[in-house]
Design an enzyme around this catalytic site. Structure first.
Site, short mmCIF file in Angstrom:
data_model
loop_
_atom_site.label_atom_id
_atom_site.label_comp_id
_atom_site.label_asym_id
_atom_site.label_seq_id
_atom_site.Cartn_x
_atom_site.Cartn_y
_atom_site.Cartn_z
N TYR A 168 0.84 -1.43 -0.48
CA TYR A 168 -0.11 0.27 0.02
C TYR A 168 0.52 1.82 -0.13
O TYR A 168 1.80 1.54 0.75
CB TYR A 168 -0.41 -0.41 1.11
CG TYR A 168 -1.84 1.40 1.64
CD1 TYR A 168 -2.53 1.70 0.46
CD2 TYR A 168 -1.51 2.22 2.52
CE1 TYR A 168 -4.03 2.70 0.80
CE2 TYR A 168 -2.19 3.25 3.40
CZ TYR A 168 -2.97 3.53 1.65
OH TYR A 168 -3.84 4.65 2.39
N THR B 281 9.78 3.02 0.53
CA THR B 281 9.64 2.02 1.16
C THR B 281 10.42 1.40 0.00
O THR B 281 9.82 1.22 -1.33
CB THR B 281 8.73 1.03 1.55
OG1 THR B 281 7.90 1.97 2.46
CG2 THR B 281 8.56 -0.03 1.82
N HIS C 164 -14.50 -25.41 64.76
CA HIS C 164 -13.94 -24.69 64.54
C HIS C 164 -14.48 -22.92 64.87
O HIS C 164 -14.07 -22.74 63.78
CB HIS C 164 -12.83 -24.25 63.39
CG HIS C 164 -12.00 -26.34 63.46
ND1 HIS C 164 -12.60 -27.42 63.06
CD2 HIS C 164 -10.79 -26.25 64.62
CE1 HIS C 164 -11.37 -27.97 63.95
NE2 HIS C 164 -10.40 -27.37 64.54
N HIS D 159 -14.10 -21.89 70.35
CA HIS D 159 -13.05 -22.83 69.90
C HIS D 159 -11.63 -21.74 69.73
O HIS D 159 -10.74 -22.38 70.86
CB HIS D 159 -12.29 -23.89 68.67
CG HIS D 159 -11.41 -23.80 69.07
ND1 HIS D 159 -11.32 -25.20 69.72
CD2 HIS D 159 -10.12 -24.57 67.49
CE1 HIS D 159 -10.04 -25.86 68.85
NE2 HIS D 159 -9.68 -24.95 68.29
N HIS E 265 -5.54 -19.09 66.10
CA HIS E 265 -4.73 -20.26 65.18
C HIS E 265 -5.92 -21.17 63.95
O HIS E 265 -5.49 -21.95 63.31
CB HIS E 265 -4.18 -20.87 66.42
CG HIS E 265 -5.47 -22.07 66.67
ND1 HIS E 265 -6.68 -21.36 67.52
CD2 HIS E 265 -5.43 -23.43 66.60
CE1 HIS E 265 -6.67 -22.87 67.29
NE2 HIS E 265 -6.67 -23.61 67.20
N ASP E 266 -7.14 -20.58 64.25
CA ASP E 266 -8.05 -21.87 63.12
C ASP E 266 -9.06 -20.48 62.72
O ASP E 266 -10.50 -20.94 62.15
CB ASP E 266 -8.85 -22.47 63.89
CG ASP E 266 -8.56 -23.97 64.16
OD1 ASP E 266 -7.81 -24.18 63.41
OD2 ASP E 266 -8.60 -24.50 65.15
N1 7OP Z 1 -11.07 -33.67 70.79
C1 7OP Z 1 -11.39 -34.31 69.82
C2 7OP Z 1 -10.44 -33.01 68.32
C3 7OP Z 1 -12.11 -35.86 68.65
C4 7OP Z 1 -10.43 -31.70 71.36
C5 7OP Z 1 -9.15 -31.44 64.76
C6 7OP Z 1 -8.04 -34.89 64.16
C7 7OP Z 1 -7.21 -37.26 64.92
C8 7OP Z 1 -7.17 -37.84 65.43
C9 7OP Z 1 -9.48 -37.38 65.57
C10 7OP Z 1 -8.60 -38.91 66.34
C11 7OP Z 1 -9.70 -36.17 65.89
C12 7OP Z 1 -8.40 -36.14 64.85
C13 7OP Z 1 -10.15 -31.88 69.55
C14 7OP Z 1 -10.36 -31.73 70.92
C15 7OP Z 1 -9.74 -31.12 66.18
C16 7OP Z 1 -8.51 -33.77 66.74
C17 7OP Z 1 -8.01 -32.39 64.15
C18 7OP Z 1 -9.45 -32.85 66.92
N2 7OP Z 1 -12.52 -35.23 69.96
N3 7OP Z 1 -10.78 -35.47 68.47
N4 7OP Z 1 -10.61 -33.93 68.63
N5 7OP Z 1 -8.47 -33.23 64.72
O1 7OP Z 1 -7.60 -34.39 63.38
F1 7OP Z 1 -8.69 -39.76 66.02
F2 7OP Z 1 -10.16 -32.02 64.12
F3 7OP Z 1 -9.14 -29.98 63.98
ZN ZN Z 2 -8.02 -25.67 67.24
#
Ligand code: 7OP
Ligand code: ZN
Length: 719
Positions: free
Chosen positions: A277, A288, A441, A445, A483-484
């Protein structure tokens, strides 16, 4: 052996030639060979055309005894020279069948260019291919001249071919090496500019011009939505945003053709090309002459077109330029795409930051809320909260921020660090809001975990006894409260399995949820008017954040199991208050104890907690089932035998943790004992549970039946 006899050549001259071919330079060698052949054939010009068979290219570096300013590269496929290659015998061709460039070049040596020239193909003795062509112009007019010339050439190359081919090949390798190196440095340059698209585009054109020695350049990006080309760089100048964008239709002109076909166009004479062009030249006064236009691709899609204009020093773009352009265009494609991806990621990050700000704004804790906490009328001395058996879950939800404040006060932390109350209260209230309404949670808690840490610090005299510093204590309390944060009621394994956003953010480092809790903590801490830690010195501040990080990550039970042996070893060897590693292990232990502290309360609490936890677990199990996955037995409401699971959990995890604590702090023995009572209760519960289960009651129904709790208690009281 008659073929070894020389028919026409003078052996002495040929030997003399051979004895001089020791240069490491193909130009010198070609000059000597050409000169010899010119003398022998009495031609006015002889030149060699070495062929590169893989690339079907020919290269001319020398005409007679004159080295070209710039070597000529061209394809042999569309050329008069090709006839000799194909027929494998000498042939006289009319000069007008040669490339225009080649004719022009010859004219600089012999003017006018003679009508015909003799083209002698020299076969490779082993490969059977044609290794080079010898062009003889204006040879002596004698009988059988063509035959004599061919014989002279063939006899000459019977001795010189190896030397000529090897030096040419050697230089070709050198050239390729240089080309690779320069492309590599171009790539390095381009890839360092991914952060700035316009900078990148400008640099692409500068590099393209440098590589091909072009006078001007333009770059277009393809707008696939509108089938248009958008001019980004014009003549090395970035198109100004203020000036209206230059847009061309995709089926217009040379650039459009290249965009549509994806094929490179090397146009030696722009004005005679049908797609050219003239309008722009006429408007700008620029002339060009020739163009090299190449596509820039992302995989198979053409995303842009670069147009180089007018080879400097009066030549055209050659095969060499085409080659470089194609290699270069690959780097362009990659760098442009990465630059776009980079920009998108940056934008996404900014958008997420902005929307986070918006969310934080609406989540805002009002000044009234803060005032209500700070002017709390509760009589805090009425209830005593600082012993292990106190149940923090009996505190009203609305009173919890005030109690957090009270605990920090009671530990002397607010006074010690001169923490400002207002941002602290605002922080606590933000944290409270940062928890979701999950069965277990949730904020209650977090609050109960924080309370337990407080009781530990206070009753075990951790600060006074020099086990931890005030800063450790502060970080411990903050970590417990946070923490949670933003827990969704699902486990780390669930995040990974269902490929959640959190998993894609954190799964490579493990502890997916815990990393998210940490990230949320820092987010709140960085929210306006929430950073109550600004009273710390910079060293204290960064140490505090490090501690918070370690402690929040320590709440992953998997992490606890990993370091349990180390904690055991530490206590068996004897705790050393001056050992940093010991202190970290102790802080982790304190976190785990606090996180599991529900199980050190009475049986009613232990059972209530189990209800909450299994409600949460079963919800996850239901989701997993609906996603077609098989949940763990613990998460499966049809399979979980709760008392047995609790016995396992208490005896394998909770009791060993508190035993460790009691090993270091004898007053904590009561916590082991309290947990052991709950273990016994769950033992009794097993039979009751197994009795009812086959009768069609679900595990949750049995657990929440008021009679169940009572029966277990009665059995216990019998002891
Ligand atoms: N009490 C509880 C938890 C049953 C204070 C969580 C697990 C691992 C192995 C059962 C098991 C659960 C877990 C806290 C409290 C909290 C533990 C992490 C749980 N009675 N569970 N439990 N846990 O993963 F046999 F879920 F954050
Ligand atoms: Zn916790």
């Amino acid at each position: 052996m008659s073929t070894m006899k020389l028919h026409v050549s003078d052996p002495a001259s040929l030997l003399k030639l051979c004895s001089t071919l020791h240069d490491k330079n193909s130009v010198e060698i070609q000059i000597k060979v050409n000169k010899y052949l010119q003398e022998q054939t009495e031609a006015s010009l002889v030149f060699l055309v070495p062929l590169f068979l893989e690339s079907e290219e020919a290269v001319i570096q020398v005409l007679g005894t004159k080295q070209l300013e710039r070597e000529m590269r061209f394809p042999v496929t569309n050329n008069a020279l090709n006839v000799a290659v194909k027929r494998r015998c000498s042939i006289a061709s009319p000069s007008r069948d040669l490339n225009r460039d080649l004719q022009d070049m010859i004219r600089t040596v012999i003017s006018p260019v003679p009508d015909t020239f003799l083209n002698v193909p020299v076969p490779h003795p082993k490969q059977g291919t044609i290794a080079l062509l010898v062009c003889i112009v204006n040879y002596a007019d004698r009988e059988n001249a063509e035959f004599i010339c061919s014989e002279l050439v063939l006899e000459c190359f019977r001795f010189c071919l190896g030397t000529v081919l090897n030096t040419v090949a050697y230089e070709e390798e050198k050239r390729l090496k240089k080309q690779c190196q320069s492309l590599l440095s171009v790539a390095r340059n381009l890839f360092s500019r991914l952060g700035n698209m316009s900078d990148l585009l400008r640099e692409i054109m500068t590099e393209a011009r440098k590589l091909t020695n072009a006078e001007r350049c333009s770059l277009f990006l393809v707008d696939h939505d509108h089938n248009e080309l958008v001019a980004k760089v014009f003549d090395g100048e970035l198109s100004n945003q203020a000036v209206k964008e230059v847009r061309l239709s995709i089926n217009q002109g040379i650039a459009g053709h290249v965009a549509a076909t994806g094929e490179l166009l090397n146009i030696r004479n722009a004005y005679s090309h049908p797609l050219f062009y003239r309008g722009i030249d006429e408007a700008t006064g620029f002339r060009t002459r020739n163009l090299l236009c190449f596509p820039i691709r992302k995989e198979d899609v053409v995303i842009g077109v670069a147009e180089l204009c007018n080879k400097n020093s009066g030549y055209c773009f050659d095969v060499f330029d085409e080659e470089v352009a194609m290699a270069f265009s690959i780097y362009c494609g990659i760098s442009i795409m990465h630059s776009i991806v980079y920009k998108n990621i940056q934008d996404a990050q900014l958008r997420s930051k902005v929307s986070n700000e918006l969310m934080m704004y609406h989540m805002k804790v009002s000044d009234d809320d803060v005032r209500r906490v700070s002017n709390c009328q509760l009589d805090h001395t009425k209830i005593q909260i600082d012993n292990f058996s106190f149940s923090p879950r009996m505190i009203l939800l609305t009173d919890t921020p005030c109690f957090v404040l009270r605990m920090l006060d009671d530990l002397g932390l607010i006074q010690h660090f001169r923490i400002k109350r207002e941002p602290l209260i605002r922080f606590i209230m933000f944290v409270k809001k940062g928890y979701r309404d999950t069965p277990y949670h949730n904020w209650m808690h977090a609050f109960s975990v924080t309370h337990f840490a407080y009781v530990l610090i206070k009753n075990l005299n951790l600060i006074d006894q020099g086990y931890i510093t005030q800063l450790d204590a502060l970080a411990l309390m903050i970590s417990c409260a946070c923490h949670d944060l933003d827990h969704r009621g699902t486990t780390n394994a669930f995040q990974m399995q269902s490929c959640t956003v959190l998993a894609s953010l954190y799964s490579s480092e493990g502890s997916v949820m815990e990393r998210h809790h940490l990230s949320q903590t820092l987010c709140i801490l960085n929210t306006e008017h929430c950073n109550f830690l600004d009273c710390l010195s910079p060293e204290q501040y960064s140490k505090c954040l490090d501690l918070i990080r370690d402690m929040i990550l320590a709440t992953d039970l998997a992490q606890h199991i990993r370091i349990f042996a180390e904690q055991q070893e530490m206590l068996n060897d004897g705790y050393d208050k001056n050992n940093e590693k010991h202190k970290r292990l102790l802080l982790s232990l304190l976190m785990t104890c606090s996180d599991l502290s529900d199980q050190t309360k009475d049986w009613k609490t232990s059972k209530k907690i189990a209800e909450m936890i299994y409600e949460e677990f079963f919800k996850q199990g239901d989701m997993e089932k609906s996603m077609g996955n098989n949940p763990l037995e613990m998460m499966d409401r049809d399979k979980a035998r709760i008392p047995e699971l609790q016995i396992q959990f208490l005896s394998d995890i909770v009791i060993p943790v508190f035993q460790l604590l009691a090993q270091l702090f004898p007053p904590a023995k009561c916590l082991v004992e309290a947990t052991e009572i709950n273990l016994q209760c769950w033992s009794r519960a097993t039979n009751i549970f197994l009795e009812r289960w086959p009768k069609g009651h679900s595990s949750m129904e049995i657990l929440t039946d008021p009679d169940f709790e009572k029966e277990v208690l009665e059995l216990l009281n019998f002891l």
